[in-house]
Design an enzyme around this catalytic site. Structure first.
Site, PDB file in Angstrom:
ATOM      1  N   HIS A 104      27.455 -76.053  37.455  1.00  0.00           N
ATOM      2  CA  HIS A 104      28.247 -76.245  38.669  1.00  0.00           C
ATOM      3  C   HIS A 104      28.671 -74.890  39.198  1.00  0.00           C
ATOM      4  O   HIS A 104      28.955 -73.971  38.432  1.00  0.00           O
ATOM      5  CB  HIS A 104      29.471 -77.124  38.404  1.00  0.00           C
ATOM      6  CG  HIS A 104      30.296 -76.655  37.244  1.00  0.00           C
ATOM      7  ND1 HIS A 104      29.944 -76.904  35.927  1.00  0.00           N
ATOM      8  CD2 HIS A 104      31.428 -75.938  37.193  1.00  0.00           C
ATOM      9  CE1 HIS A 104      30.840 -76.369  35.134  1.00  0.00           C
ATOM     10  NE2 HIS A 104      31.757 -75.761  35.870  1.00  0.00           N
ATOM     11  N   HIS A 106      31.493 -73.031  41.395  1.00  0.00           N
ATOM     12  CA  HIS A 106      32.841 -73.159  41.963  1.00  0.00           C
ATOM     13  C   HIS A 106      32.883 -72.471  43.322  1.00  0.00           C
ATOM     14  O   HIS A 106      32.387 -71.336  43.459  1.00  0.00           O
ATOM     15  CB  HIS A 106      33.867 -72.441  41.079  1.00  0.00           C
ATOM     16  CG  HIS A 106      34.079 -73.038  39.728  1.00  0.00           C
ATOM     17  ND1 HIS A 106      35.126 -73.888  39.441  1.00  0.00           N
ATOM     18  CD2 HIS A 106      33.387 -72.906  38.563  1.00  0.00           C
ATOM     19  CE1 HIS A 106      35.077 -74.232  38.165  1.00  0.00           C
ATOM     20  NE2 HIS A 106      34.027 -73.644  37.601  1.00  0.00           N
TER      21      HIS A 106
HETATM   22  P1  AMP Z   1      34.136 -74.849  34.132  1.00  0.00           P
HETATM   23  O1  AMP Z   1      35.357 -74.326  33.457  1.00  0.00           O
HETATM   24  O2  AMP Z   1      33.404 -73.804  34.915  1.00  0.00           O
HETATM   25  O3  AMP Z   1      33.231 -75.631  33.187  1.00  0.00           O
HETATM   26  O4  AMP Z   1      34.678 -75.842  35.237  1.00  0.00           O
HETATM   27  C1  AMP Z   1      34.768 -77.211  35.078  1.00  0.00           C
HETATM   28  C2  AMP Z   1      35.624 -77.704  36.204  1.00  0.00           C
HETATM   29  O5  AMP Z   1      35.453 -79.093  36.322  1.00  0.00           O
HETATM   30  C3  AMP Z   1      37.112 -77.436  36.004  1.00  0.00           C
HETATM   31  O6  AMP Z   1      37.586 -76.620  37.078  1.00  0.00           O
HETATM   32  C4  AMP Z   1      37.722 -78.840  36.012  1.00  0.00           C
HETATM   33  O7  AMP Z   1      38.960 -78.870  36.669  1.00  0.00           O
HETATM   34  C5  AMP Z   1      36.671 -79.644  36.746  1.00  0.00           C
HETATM   35  N1  AMP Z   1      36.609 -81.052  36.420  1.00  0.00           N
HETATM   36  C6  AMP Z   1      36.591 -81.622  35.183  1.00  0.00           C
HETATM   37  N2  AMP Z   1      36.491 -82.961  35.293  1.00  0.00           N
HETATM   38  C7  AMP Z   1      36.423 -83.237  36.611  1.00  0.00           C
HETATM   39  C8  AMP Z   1      36.301 -84.432  37.369  1.00  0.00           C
HETATM   40  N3  AMP Z   1      36.247 -85.640  36.780  1.00  0.00           N
HETATM   41  N4  AMP Z   1      36.278 -84.352  38.724  1.00  0.00           N
HETATM   42  C9  AMP Z   1      36.347 -83.154  39.323  1.00  0.00           C
HETATM   43  N5  AMP Z   1      36.456 -81.981  38.665  1.00  0.00           N
HETATM   44  C10 AMP Z   1      36.500 -82.033  37.329  1.00  0.00           C
END
Ligand code: AMP
Ligand code: ZN
Length: 140
Positions: A104, A106
């Site tokens: 993903h 950001h």
């Molecule tokens: P990372 O730390 O780069 O793996 O980012 C994962 C991101 O996913 C974090 O910023 C979380 O807040 C976000 N996240 C986790 N679960 C969900 C969800 N169900 N819907 C939207 N965002 C999510």
């Protein structure tokens, strides 16, 4: 459209892609989806996610790079409606803060000088260290 399989078992982003979990979706195409981060750093913090489950950027097939970048660009143009200042970033690996192992990107809008990521002071790059890194990383 989502691929016929339901994605990777236990993956929260596959569950969103396949509509088993809710999300605030702002953009969709055949290969990618973008939705609001559930724990935003700032207002409008978005995640752009390929529909295909891959752990890391380097696992995405090269043939899909262009489409994924197109989706990221499209979402960035939408974020311009909130702020022309934003981070576009990928956390890759646990030490870099990756907690969801479905690739993903950001997109984190900035509204002020206050840096939500500043954790320690930065020191100027040492030339010897710079040369060593160029020889390590500059090789094909
Ligand atoms: P990372 O730390 O780069 O793996 O980012 C994962 C991101 O996913 C974090 O910023 C979380 O807040 C976000 N996240 C986790 N679960 C969900 C969800 N169900 N819907 C939207 N965002 C999510
Ligand atoms: Zn997944």
């Amino acid at each position: 459209m989502p691929p016929p399989s339901g994605g990777e078992p236990g993956c929260i982003f596959c569950a969103i892609v396949h509509q088993r979990e809710p999300a605030h979706v702002v953009y969709e195409d055949d290969e990618a989806i973008a939705f609001l981060d559930l724990y935003p750093h700032t207002r409008g913090h978005l995640l752009v996610v390929p529909r295909r489950h891959v752990d890391r950027l380097t696992d995405l097939p090269e043939a899909e790079y262009a489409e994924f970048l197109r989706a990221i660009s499209n979402v960035c143009r939408r974020v311009d409606r909130l702020s022309r200042h934003y981070h576009v970033s990928v956390n890759q690996g646990t030490l870099a803060g990756q907690v969801v192992f479905h690739l993903h990107v950001h997109i984190i809008p900035r509204y002020s000088e206050e840096n939500p990521f500043a954790v320690h002071p930065r020191v100027r790059l040492d030339d010897t260290e710079g040369r060593a890194l160029v020889s390590l990383l500059g090789a094909p």
